[in-house]
Each structure stands twice: as C-alpha cells, then as structure tokens.
Design a protein around this motif. Structure first.
Motif, PDB file in Angstrom:
ATOM      1  N   THR A 210     -10.510 -17.235  -7.280  1.00 41.93           N
ATOM      2  CA  THR A 210     -11.962 -17.407  -6.648  1.00 41.93           C
ATOM      3  C   THR A 210     -12.090 -17.879  -5.258  1.00 41.93           C
ATOM      4  O   THR A 210     -12.711 -17.216  -4.494  1.00 41.93           O
ATOM      5  CB  THR A 210     -12.821 -18.138  -7.824  1.00 41.93           C
ATOM      6  N   SER A 211     -11.272 -19.212  -4.880  1.00 41.14           N
ATOM      7  CA  SER A 211     -11.517 -19.632  -3.741  1.00 41.14           C
ATOM      8  C   SER A 211     -10.866 -18.640  -2.567  1.00 41.14           C
ATOM      9  O   SER A 211     -11.412 -18.413  -1.611  1.00 41.14           O
ATOM     10  CB  SER A 211     -10.928 -20.902  -3.577  1.00 41.14           C
ATOM     11  N   LEU A 212      -9.617 -18.014  -2.983  1.00 42.98           N
ATOM     12  CA  LEU A 212      -9.114 -16.970  -2.120  1.00 42.98           C
ATOM     13  C   LEU A 212     -10.123 -15.802  -1.684  1.00 42.98           C
ATOM     14  O   LEU A 212     -10.171 -15.456  -0.627  1.00 42.98           O
ATOM     15  CB  LEU A 212      -7.875 -16.496  -2.736  1.00 42.98           C
ATOM     16  N   ILE A 213     -10.653 -15.459  -2.594  1.00 41.69           N
ATOM     17  CA  ILE A 213     -11.742 -14.195  -2.515  1.00 41.69           C
ATOM     18  C   ILE A 213     -12.930 -14.696  -1.768  1.00 41.69           C
ATOM     19  O   ILE A 213     -13.403 -13.960  -0.595  1.00 41.69           O
ATOM     20  CB  ILE A 213     -12.264 -13.533  -3.837  1.00 41.69           C
ATOM     21  N   ASN A 214     -13.276 -16.003  -1.759  1.00 40.83           N
ATOM     22  CA  ASN A 214     -14.582 -16.595  -1.121  1.00 40.83           C
ATOM     23  C   ASN A 214     -14.033 -16.631   0.385  1.00 40.83           C
ATOM     24  O   ASN A 214     -14.846 -16.308   1.126  1.00 40.83           O
ATOM     25  CB  ASN A 214     -14.876 -17.960  -1.743  1.00 40.83           C
ATOM     26  N   GLU A 215     -12.883 -16.977   0.588  1.00 40.84           N
ATOM     27  CA  GLU A 215     -12.215 -17.132   1.883  1.00 40.84           C
ATOM     28  C   GLU A 215     -12.346 -15.842   2.593  1.00 40.84           C
ATOM     29  O   GLU A 215     -12.518 -15.538   3.812  1.00 40.84           O
ATOM     30  CB  GLU A 215     -10.926 -17.831   2.157  1.00 40.84           C
ATOM     31  N   ILE A 216     -11.928 -14.815   1.863  1.00 38.75           N
ATOM     32  CA  ILE A 216     -11.795 -13.394   2.316  1.00 38.75           C
ATOM     33  C   ILE A 216     -13.460 -13.092   2.732  1.00 38.75           C
ATOM     34  O   ILE A 216     -13.497 -12.416   3.817  1.00 38.75           O
ATOM     35  CB  ILE A 216     -11.057 -12.380   1.384  1.00 38.75           C
ATOM     36  N   LEU A 217     -14.147 -13.198   1.787  1.00 39.37           N
ATOM     37  CA  LEU A 217     -15.570 -12.764   2.119  1.00 39.37           C
ATOM     38  C   LEU A 217     -16.178 -13.593   3.530  1.00 39.37           C
ATOM     39  O   LEU A 217     -16.953 -12.848   4.190  1.00 39.37           O
ATOM     40  CB  LEU A 217     -16.441 -13.016   0.918  1.00 39.37           C
ATOM     41  N   GLU A 218     -15.843 -14.680   3.416  1.00 35.35           N
ATOM     42  CA  GLU A 218     -16.054 -15.653   4.520  1.00 35.35           C
ATOM     43  C   GLU A 218     -15.572 -15.070   6.045  1.00 35.35           C
ATOM     44  O   GLU A 218     -16.341 -14.744   7.021  1.00 35.35           O
ATOM     45  CB  GLU A 218     -15.893 -16.939   4.586  1.00 35.35           C
ATOM     46  N   HIS A 219     -14.359 -14.625   5.978  1.00 38.53           N
ATOM     47  CA  HIS A 219     -13.711 -14.357   7.203  1.00 38.53           C
ATOM     48  C   HIS A 219     -14.055 -12.762   7.495  1.00 38.53           C
ATOM     49  O   HIS A 219     -14.293 -12.519   8.680  1.00 38.53           O
ATOM     50  CB  HIS A 219     -11.939 -14.290   7.065  1.00 38.53           C
ATOM     51  N   PHE A 220     -14.175 -12.016   6.456  1.00 39.04           N
ATOM     52  CA  PHE A 220     -14.449 -10.603   6.762  1.00 39.04           C
ATOM     53  C   PHE A 220     -15.999 -10.092   6.784  1.00 39.04           C
ATOM     54  O   PHE A 220     -16.155  -9.085   7.225  1.00 39.04           O
ATOM     55  CB  PHE A 220     -13.508  -9.684   5.923  1.00 39.04           C
ATOM     56  N   THR A 221     -16.412 -10.923   5.956  1.00 45.71           N
ATOM     57  CA  THR A 221     -18.107 -10.727   5.553  1.00 45.71           C
ATOM     58  C   THR A 221     -17.988  -9.482   4.609  1.00 45.71           C
ATOM     59  O   THR A 221     -17.172  -8.440   4.595  1.00 45.71           O
ATOM     60  CB  THR A 221     -18.980 -10.312   6.755  1.00 45.71           C
ATOM     61  N   PRO A 222     -19.150  -9.561   3.835  1.00 48.09           N
ATOM     62  CA  PRO A 222     -19.424  -8.461   2.901  1.00 48.09           C
ATOM     63  C   PRO A 222     -19.230  -6.958   3.545  1.00 48.09           C
ATOM     64  O   PRO A 222     -18.868  -5.818   2.856  1.00 48.09           O
ATOM     65  CB  PRO A 222     -20.688  -8.651   2.033  1.00 48.09           C
ATOM     66  N   LYS A 223     -19.604  -6.688   4.634  1.00 50.83           N
ATOM     67  CA  LYS A 223     -19.644  -5.602   5.424  1.00 50.83           C
ATOM     68  C   LYS A 223     -18.215  -4.917   5.666  1.00 50.83           C
ATOM     69  O   LYS A 223     -18.235  -3.711   6.115  1.00 50.83           O
ATOM     70  CB  LYS A 223     -20.381  -5.754   6.855  1.00 50.83           C
ATOM     71  N   ARG A 224     -17.146  -5.978   5.551  1.00 50.55           N
ATOM     72  CA  ARG A 224     -15.813  -5.560   5.921  1.00 50.55           C
ATOM     73  C   ARG A 224     -14.854  -5.790   4.826  1.00 50.55           C
ATOM     74  O   ARG A 224     -13.863  -5.930   5.069  1.00 50.55           O
ATOM     75  CB  ARG A 224     -15.276  -5.773   7.092  1.00 50.55           C
ATOM     76  N   VAL A 225     -15.616  -5.714   3.496  1.00 50.90           N
ATOM     77  CA  VAL A 225     -14.499  -6.107   2.404  1.00 50.90           C
ATOM     78  C   VAL A 225     -14.937  -4.900   1.405  1.00 50.90           C
ATOM     79  O   VAL A 225     -15.851  -4.677   1.364  1.00 50.90           O
ATOM     80  CB  VAL A 225     -14.772  -7.635   1.473  1.00 50.90           C
ATOM     81  N   VAL A 226     -13.907  -4.295   1.001  1.00 54.36           N
ATOM     82  CA  VAL A 226     -14.165  -3.486  -0.072  1.00 54.36           C
ATOM     83  C   VAL A 226     -13.335  -3.376  -1.354  1.00 54.36           C
ATOM     84  O   VAL A 226     -12.267  -4.309  -1.302  1.00 54.36           O
ATOM     85  CB  VAL A 226     -13.632  -1.838   0.556  1.00 54.36           C
ATOM     86  N   TRP A 227     -13.870  -2.724  -2.326  1.00 54.67           N
ATOM     87  CA  TRP A 227     -13.157  -3.314  -3.705  1.00 54.67           C
ATOM     88  C   TRP A 227     -12.246  -1.874  -4.309  1.00 54.67           C
ATOM     89  O   TRP A 227     -12.838  -0.618  -3.680  1.00 54.67           O
ATOM     90  CB  TRP A 227     -14.228  -3.407  -4.777  1.00 54.67           C
ATOM     91  N   GLY A 228     -11.302  -2.026  -4.765  1.00 53.98           N
ATOM     92  CA  GLY A 228     -10.409  -0.866  -5.219  1.00 53.98           C
ATOM     93  C   GLY A 228     -10.232  -1.203  -6.442  1.00 53.98           C
ATOM     94  O   GLY A 228      -9.679  -2.253  -6.923  1.00 53.98           O
ATOM     95  N   SER A 229     -10.254  -0.073  -7.332  1.00 56.06           N
ATOM     96  CA  SER A 229      -9.883  -0.182  -8.683  1.00 56.06           C
ATOM     97  C   SER A 229      -8.511  -0.312  -9.205  1.00 56.06           C
ATOM     98  O   SER A 229      -8.346  -0.907 -10.110  1.00 56.06           O
ATOM     99  CB  SER A 229     -10.697   0.790  -9.645  1.00 56.06           C
ATOM    100  N   CYS A 230      -7.655   0.305  -8.189  1.00 60.89           N
ATOM    101  CA  CYS A 230      -6.311   0.452  -8.728  1.00 60.89           C
ATOM    102  C   CYS A 230      -6.400   0.921 -10.285  1.00 60.89           C
ATOM    103  O   CYS A 230      -5.318   0.638 -10.975  1.00 60.89           O
ATOM    104  CB  CYS A 230      -5.507  -1.033  -8.544  1.00 60.89           C
ATOM    105  N   LEU A 231      -7.172   1.859 -10.512  1.00 59.86           N
ATOM    106  CA  LEU A 231      -7.300   2.661 -11.719  1.00 59.86           C
ATOM    107  C   LEU A 231      -5.970   3.467 -12.233  1.00 59.86           C
ATOM    108  O   LEU A 231      -5.588   4.189 -11.517  1.00 59.86           O
ATOM    109  CB  LEU A 231      -8.576   3.545 -11.773  1.00 59.86           C
ATOM    110  N   GLN A 232      -5.541   3.209 -13.335  1.00 65.62           N
ATOM    111  CA  GLN A 232      -4.226   3.595 -13.572  1.00 65.62           C
ATOM    112  C   GLN A 232      -4.542   4.422 -15.109  1.00 65.62           C
ATOM    113  O   GLN A 232      -3.721   5.062 -15.478  1.00 65.62           O
ATOM    114  CB  GLN A 232      -3.103   2.822 -13.878  1.00 65.62           C
ATOM    115  N   GLN A 233      -5.787   4.173 -15.632  1.00 63.70           N
ATOM    116  CA  GLN A 233      -5.973   4.663 -17.050  1.00 63.70           C
ATOM    117  C   GLN A 233      -7.212   5.021 -17.050  1.00 63.70           C
ATOM    118  O   GLN A 233      -8.314   4.316 -16.311  1.00 63.70           O
ATOM    119  CB  GLN A 233      -5.387   3.890 -18.157  1.00 63.70           C
ATOM    120  N   GLY A 234      -7.896   5.738 -17.772  1.00 62.09           N
ATOM    121  CA  GLY A 234      -9.328   6.163 -17.840  1.00 62.09           C
ATOM    122  C   GLY A 234      -9.821   6.979 -16.855  1.00 62.09           C
ATOM    123  O   GLY A 234      -9.274   7.565 -16.107  1.00 62.09           O
TER     124      GLY A 234
END
Length: 178
Positions: free
Chosen positions: A116-140
């Motif tokens: 949680t604190s690491l991701i909050n730091e990322i959101l602070e430094h990159f802002t939500p406009k430059r953070v993307v989520w990836g599923s790493c989907l391996q099944q389904g």
C-alpha cells in the motif's frame, strides 16, 4: 523490423534482469529506443532499480519515446537508492509506472497490504494520469472469476482516489499510452 511491419504491435519490452547482451550505452539500444519513439510505440522496461540512472539517461535523451516501468519497478523496499531514483523518473511526462504482479512483489495473500505505501508513493510521483494497471492475466479471461478478482485487488489500492482518478489509472492512461 517486426514492430514496423505490424500495426497491432504497440511497443517492445526490455528485460534488464536477463542477459540480453546489449549494454545501456550500446548504439543498437540507442537506435532501437529512438526508432520506437519515431514510430509512436512504447518501450516497456522490466527494470531493476540498479539500472535507474541508465534508464533516466535514455528517458532524457529520447523525450518523445513513451516508457512504461513494469511491475512497480520490481522492488519491495522503497528505501533502496535505485528505487528512489525510479520514483524520481516519474517527473518525466513520457514515463509511466505499471501496477502489476502484486502476489510476487508482496509475498503475502490478497489484499497485499504491505504494498500500500509503495503504491501510494508511485501514485504521488507519477500521478494517476501516468500510472497504468496490468492484470498479468495467466488464466481465465475478461469477465472470468480470476479476472474479476484481479480487478478487486487493484481497486483495493485505488480506494483513496476519486472515481475520476481511478478511471485515469484503469482506462484513460492505458488508452493514451497504448
């Protein structure tokens, strides 16, 4: 050449933790990085924090090339100097951070609270406009129980953001990037 001929390819991925026989100072890497920017493609880097300074040099040298730092920058501790440098690279408008691979990076069970604190730091430094989520989907697949669980995992980390900011991470930033 494959990237140039295929309109469905949106970018290329570089793995710094594998032996890829190209140094950061290689003219081949320079050409590759520059050409991807000219083609409006993305460079996705699976970069270890020890290479943060080299990554920043490439980002500065090719500001027109969009870069995605994958898997939260691969570090579990935000106290490592190289990781702090990766966060600092968030000041460049062409660099994004990808939220993914929570189980491996956390070593815990969901909801991976230790990230949680690491991701909050990322959101602070990159802002939500430059953070993307990836599923790493391996099944389904899209809409599967597994995929829905992954969505809930990332929403856990985005719960302090407004709906518009969540939309930036999950929809707008990836759309702009890819």
């Amino acid at each position: 050449e494959m990237v140039e001929k295929n309109n469905h390819v949106v970018g290329a991925r570089l793995q710094t933790q594998w032996a890829w026989d190209i140094s950061w100072g290689s003219p081949h890497l320079d050409t590759f990085w520059k050409r991807l920017g000219e083609m409006d493609k993305v460079v996705q880097v699976n970069v270890q924090s020890e290479f943060a300074w080299e990554l920043e040099c490439m980002v500065k040298k090719y500001p027109g090339t969009r870069v995605v730092i994958d898997h939260l920058g691969l570090e579990r501790s935000k106290s490592i100097p190289g990781y702090l440098k990766l966060l600092d690279i968030g000041k460049y408008p062409n660099v994004y951070m990808k939220l993914s691979n929570f189980p491996s990076l956390s070593g815990q069970e969901p909801p991976y609270e230790n990230l949680t604190s690491l991701i909050n730091e990322i959101l602070e430094h990159f802002t939500p406009k430059r953070v993307v989520w990836g599923s790493c989907l391996q099944q389904g697949g899209l809409g599967s129980e597994h995929y829905n669980r992954l969505i809930n995992e990332v929403l856990y980390f985005l719960k302090s953001l407004s709906i518009d900011e969540q939309k930036q991470v999950l929809v707008e930033a990836p759309r702009k990037l890819f």
